[in-house]
Enzyme design. Structure first.
Site, mmCIF file in Angstrom:
data_model
loop_
_atom_site.group_PDB
_atom_site.id
_atom_site.type_symbol
_atom_site.label_atom_id
_atom_site.label_comp_id
_atom_site.label_asym_id
_atom_site.label_seq_id
_atom_site.Cartn_x
_atom_site.Cartn_y
_atom_site.Cartn_z
ATOM 1 N N ASP A 13 38.347 51.015 41.422
ATOM 2 C CA ASP A 13 37.011 51.503 41.078
ATOM 3 C C ASP A 13 37.023 52.583 40.000
ATOM 4 O O ASP A 13 36.146 53.452 39.961
ATOM 5 C CB ASP A 13 36.276 52.034 42.333
ATOM 6 C CG ASP A 13 36.170 50.979 43.410
ATOM 7 O OD1 ASP A 13 36.101 49.787 43.052
ATOM 8 O OD2 ASP A 13 36.157 51.340 44.594
ATOM 9 N N LYS A 16 37.051 49.840 35.452
ATOM 10 C CA LYS A 16 37.704 48.798 34.637
ATOM 11 C C LYS A 16 36.675 47.851 34.029
ATOM 12 O O LYS A 16 36.757 47.491 32.853
ATOM 13 C CB LYS A 16 38.702 48.003 35.510
ATOM 14 C CG LYS A 16 39.817 48.855 36.082
ATOM 15 C CD LYS A 16 40.673 48.080 37.065
ATOM 16 C CE LYS A 16 40.003 47.753 38.360
ATOM 17 N NZ LYS A 16 39.685 48.897 39.240
ATOM 18 N N GLY A 40 35.253 44.654 42.703
ATOM 19 C CA GLY A 40 33.836 44.763 42.340
ATOM 20 C C GLY A 40 33.796 45.526 41.030
ATOM 21 O O GLY A 40 34.050 46.721 41.007
ATOM 22 N N HIS A 41 33.567 44.821 39.941
ATOM 23 C CA HIS A 41 33.609 45.439 38.612
ATOM 24 C C HIS A 41 32.187 45.541 38.062
ATOM 25 O O HIS A 41 31.516 44.521 37.870
ATOM 26 C CB HIS A 41 34.510 44.626 37.676
ATOM 27 C CG HIS A 41 35.952 44.640 38.098
ATOM 28 N ND1 HIS A 41 36.947 44.009 37.404
ATOM 29 C CD2 HIS A 41 36.567 45.243 39.147
ATOM 30 C CE1 HIS A 41 38.109 44.212 38.016
ATOM 31 N NE2 HIS A 41 37.896 44.954 39.082
ATOM 32 N N GLN A 230 41.717 46.151 41.333
ATOM 33 C CA GLN A 230 42.243 47.201 42.200
ATOM 34 C C GLN A 230 42.882 48.308 41.331
ATOM 35 O O GLN A 230 42.501 48.476 40.192
ATOM 36 C CB GLN A 230 43.224 46.650 43.244
ATOM 37 C CG GLN A 230 42.567 45.805 44.332
ATOM 38 C CD GLN A 230 42.226 44.398 43.901
ATOM 39 O OE1 GLN A 230 43.084 43.658 43.444
ATOM 40 N NE2 GLN A 230 40.977 44.006 44.031
HETATM 41 P P1 GDP Z 1 35.956 48.978 38.691
HETATM 42 O O1 GDP Z 1 36.178 48.302 39.982
HETATM 43 O O2 GDP Z 1 37.172 49.689 38.196
HETATM 44 O O3 GDP Z 1 35.376 48.086 37.631
HETATM 45 O O4 GDP Z 1 34.879 50.122 38.963
HETATM 46 P P2 GDP Z 1 33.531 49.963 39.846
HETATM 47 O O5 GDP Z 1 32.541 49.191 39.069
HETATM 48 O O6 GDP Z 1 33.845 49.514 41.213
HETATM 49 O O7 GDP Z 1 33.112 51.477 39.994
HETATM 50 C C1 GDP Z 1 32.860 52.299 38.910
HETATM 51 C C2 GDP Z 1 31.425 52.829 39.062
HETATM 52 O O8 GDP Z 1 31.233 53.912 38.179
HETATM 53 C C3 GDP Z 1 30.379 51.814 38.692
HETATM 54 O O9 GDP Z 1 29.232 52.040 39.461
HETATM 55 C C4 GDP Z 1 30.116 52.115 37.211
HETATM 56 O O10 GDP Z 1 28.815 51.723 36.800
HETATM 57 C C5 GDP Z 1 30.230 53.610 37.209
HETATM 58 N N1 GDP Z 1 30.731 54.207 35.970
HETATM 59 C C6 GDP Z 1 31.640 53.727 35.100
HETATM 60 N N2 GDP Z 1 31.915 54.640 34.150
HETATM 61 C C7 GDP Z 1 31.162 55.715 34.430
HETATM 62 C C8 GDP Z 1 31.009 57.002 33.831
HETATM 63 O O11 GDP Z 1 31.653 57.353 32.863
HETATM 64 N N3 GDP Z 1 30.134 57.859 34.430
HETATM 65 C C9 GDP Z 1 29.407 57.532 35.529
HETATM 66 N N4 GDP Z 1 28.582 58.445 36.044
HETATM 67 N N5 GDP Z 1 29.528 56.322 36.121
HETATM 68 C C10 GDP Z 1 30.399 55.450 35.586
HETATM 69 P P1 IMO Z 2 38.378 47.012 42.206
HETATM 70 O O1 IMO Z 2 38.950 45.894 41.398
HETATM 71 C C1 IMO Z 2 38.788 49.767 45.542
HETATM 72 C C2 IMO Z 2 41.051 48.370 49.004
HETATM 73 C C3 IMO Z 2 40.297 48.130 50.295
HETATM 74 C C4 IMO Z 2 41.383 48.418 51.307
HETATM 75 C C5 IMO Z 2 42.626 47.851 50.623
HETATM 76 C C6 IMO Z 2 42.987 46.443 51.032
HETATM 77 O O2 IMO Z 2 36.899 46.985 42.319
HETATM 78 O O3 IMO Z 2 38.917 48.323 41.761
HETATM 79 P P2 IMO Z 2 41.923 44.049 50.692
HETATM 80 O O4 IMO Z 2 40.498 43.587 50.715
HETATM 81 O O5 IMO Z 2 42.608 43.851 49.394
HETATM 82 O O6 IMO Z 2 42.687 43.516 51.850
HETATM 83 O O7 IMO Z 2 41.827 45.632 50.943
HETATM 84 O O8 IMO Z 2 42.355 47.883 49.234
HETATM 85 N N1 IMO Z 2 40.512 47.639 47.832
HETATM 86 C C7 IMO Z 2 39.842 48.221 46.840
HETATM 87 N N2 IMO Z 2 39.435 49.496 46.693
HETATM 88 N N3 IMO Z 2 38.561 48.869 44.578
HETATM 89 C C8 IMO Z 2 38.990 47.594 44.703
HETATM 90 O O9 IMO Z 2 38.904 46.699 43.697
HETATM 91 C C9 IMO Z 2 39.627 47.214 45.895
HETATM 92 N N4 IMO Z 2 40.138 46.054 46.357
HETATM 93 C C10 IMO Z 2 40.682 46.341 47.538
HETATM 94 O O10 IMO Z 2 39.212 49.017 50.416
HETATM 95 O O11 IMO Z 2 41.558 49.796 51.446
HETATM 96 MG MG MG Z 3 35.364 48.257 41.903
#
Ligand code: GDP
Ligand code: IMO
Ligand code: MG
Length: 429
Positions: A13, A16, A40-41, A230
């Site tokens: 998270d 990416k 979840g991207h 991840q």
């Molecule tokens: P990923 O899994 O690495 O793609 O990241 P996620 O989408 O799960 O989580 C990142 C969260 O931070 C999302 O809700 C993005 O919209 C938000 N986000 C990304 N970059 C920034 C930033 O620079 N500032 C803020 N406030 N939110 C951001």
């Molecule tokens: P992105 O790509 C954050 C965490 C789960 C749990 C552990 C194992 O959005 O960054 P799993 O479902 O793989 O058996 O879970 O890894 N986890 C993540 N945490 N971002 C993710 O993906 C994750 N994918 C798995 O919360 O702790």
């Molecule tokens: Mg994510």
């Protein structure tokens, strides 16, 4: 041509999805190489927000080909839901999406097994997203799995039933009553029906020998970006085992997850948040259980993109970041969510761990909240908004000091600073 890699350096998270989307106009192909719908991207632009689980984050640029690589695992039902959601916004994924025929399938029973396994673990559960990730990769390595390329084969149904029966034997040996087990609120039978409907639609997507497609494309001079899922601290070998996911999230995973030689890896971009978050169980030495942690969660909207769970928040952990940089060979750093700390008067950053009477900056074999005490360096916050800033060189002095400190400690330069979720809130040098 070489394959650039973009991956997370913390517990996922990091942002990416946003950065892959920002980079996409510079690439012909965006390829996911591991993980599944546990990811979840999030991508935000023009006032719209999308969350992708299986589909690469380059899908919003029609001239870029997106590839679900062999290292990814696919739940057809979740995949088709994603396709439909995109279609609702006028994005037709079938036009620029390819699927590796070697990508393994997540069966409904893999998801049941995930639930059963977590229930069995009780207090020591991983905090899995329950998308069937562990059981599907287990079957891949146990050589039982079904792959996307098997979908059109005449014995697919037979193989599906055999694997399903094997899973049910395991499940019944653990649970006497399985009638209460549901999948995203659906009964097993309902989910299985939707899964098969989804398979019929998935068959219409272009399935390829993706390793051949990619290597040929590189030979032809095409540019490729590999998108990680991840984060490195969730890597099955180098993360905080057993509280990890079941794939190699590190740069090396791009080779096995796409069928490309290490010789063909180009620049490796490592993404990290200006602080740390973790969702699910497991050690997190810099976690903040106080108002500051709550403030990071509130200002950063730190709730899981896949499960909605509140993310645990804490200060930046440099020993962990340096370790991730080392195992990945990161060339450039990208710092996300700096804006979340805009109102902080003080910022802390963990530089070392105190353990057993000595201090170390080495990431240990066993990361622990009880035997490791973070040593913090306190720094002054910039304490001002960043919305008017147009480049890294214009950042407030205190934020520049924070970035310089990270660069000095890691030996890698920060090339992009993200100051908001939107595409446009991305600062370069
Ligand atoms: P990923 O899994 O690495 O793609 O990241 P996620 O989408 O799960 O989580 C990142 C969260 O931070 C999302 O809700 C993005 O919209 C938000 N986000 C990304 N970059 C920034 C930033 O620079 N500032 C803020 N406030 N939110 C951001
Ligand atoms: P992105 O790509 C954050 C965490 C789960 C749990 C552990 C194992 O959005 O960054 P799993 O479902 O793989 O058996 O879970 O890894 N986890 C993540 N945490 N971002 C993710 O993906 C994750 N994918 C798995 O919360 O702790
Ligand atoms: Mg994510």
């Amino acid at each position: 041509m070489k394959v650039d890699v973009i991956l997370g350096l913390q517990w996922g998270d990091e942002g990416k999805g946003k950065i892959v989307d920002v980079f996409t106009p510079h690439y012909d192909i965006i390829a996911r190489f591991q993980g599944g719908p546990n990811a979840g991207h999030t991508i935000e632009f023009d006032g719209k927000k999308f969350v992708l689980h299986t589909i690469p984050s380059g899908i919003f640029h029609r001239s870029t080909t997106n590839l679900i690589g062999n290292g990814v695992i696919i739940d057809p039902y979740i995949f088709i839901c994603e396709v439909d959601k995109l279609a609702g916004s006028g994005i037709h994924a079938e036009e620029n999406l390819l699927i590796s025929n070697r990508a393994h399938l997540i069966l409904p029973t893999h998801r049941l097994l995930d639930t059963v396994s977590e229930t069995l673990k009780g207090q020591s559960k991983i905090g899995s997203t329950l998308k069937g990730i562990g059981p599907t990769y287990t079957d891949k390595y146990a050589r039982n799995g079904l792959r996307a390329g098997n979908l059109n084969e005449p014995d697919f149904m037979e193989r599906y039933q055999a694997l399903k029966e094997m899973h049910f034997q395991t499940i019944r040996s653990i649970c006497s009553d399985i009638s209460g087990l549901t999948l995203d609120g659906h009964s097993f039978e309902d989910y299985e029906k939707k899964w098969f409907e989804a398979i019929e639609r998935m068959k219409k997507f272009r399935m390829v020998n993706s390793e051949q497609f990619l290597n040929k494309s590189l030979d032809e001079g095409k540019t490729v970006m590999a998108e990680g899922a991840q984060g490195s601290l969730l890597d099955v070998d180098f993360g905080s085992y057993p509280f990890v996911t079941s794939s190699n999230t590190i740069a090396a995973g791009a080779c096995s997850g796409l069928g490309i030689s290490p010789h063909r890896i180009g620049r490796i971009y490592g993404i990290f948040k200006a602080y740390c978050t973790r969702v699910g169980s497991g050690p997190f030495p810099t976690e903040l259980h106080d108002d500051i942690g709550a403030s990071l969660r509130r200002c950063g909207n730190e709730f899981g993109s896949t499960t909605g769970r509140p993310r645990r928040c804490g200060w930046l952990d440099l020993p962990a970041l340096k370790y991730s940089i080392m195992v990945n060979g990161v060339d450039s750093l990208i710092m996300m969510k700096a804006d979340v700390m805009n109102t902080f008067e003080k910022i802390c950053v963990c530089t070392e761990y105190k353990t057993g009477g000595h201090v170390t900056d080495e990431f240990p074999f066993e990361l622990s909240d009880t035997t490791l005490e973070p040593v913090y360096k306190e720094m002054e916050g910039w304490n001002q908004p960043l919305d008017k800033v147009k480049s890294i060189n214009e950042l407030p002095e205190k934020l520049t000091e924070y970035i310089r400190f990270i660069e000095k400690e890691t030996g890698v330069s920060v090339e992009i600073v993200s100051v908001g979720p939107d595409r446009t809130q991305t600062l370069k040098r």
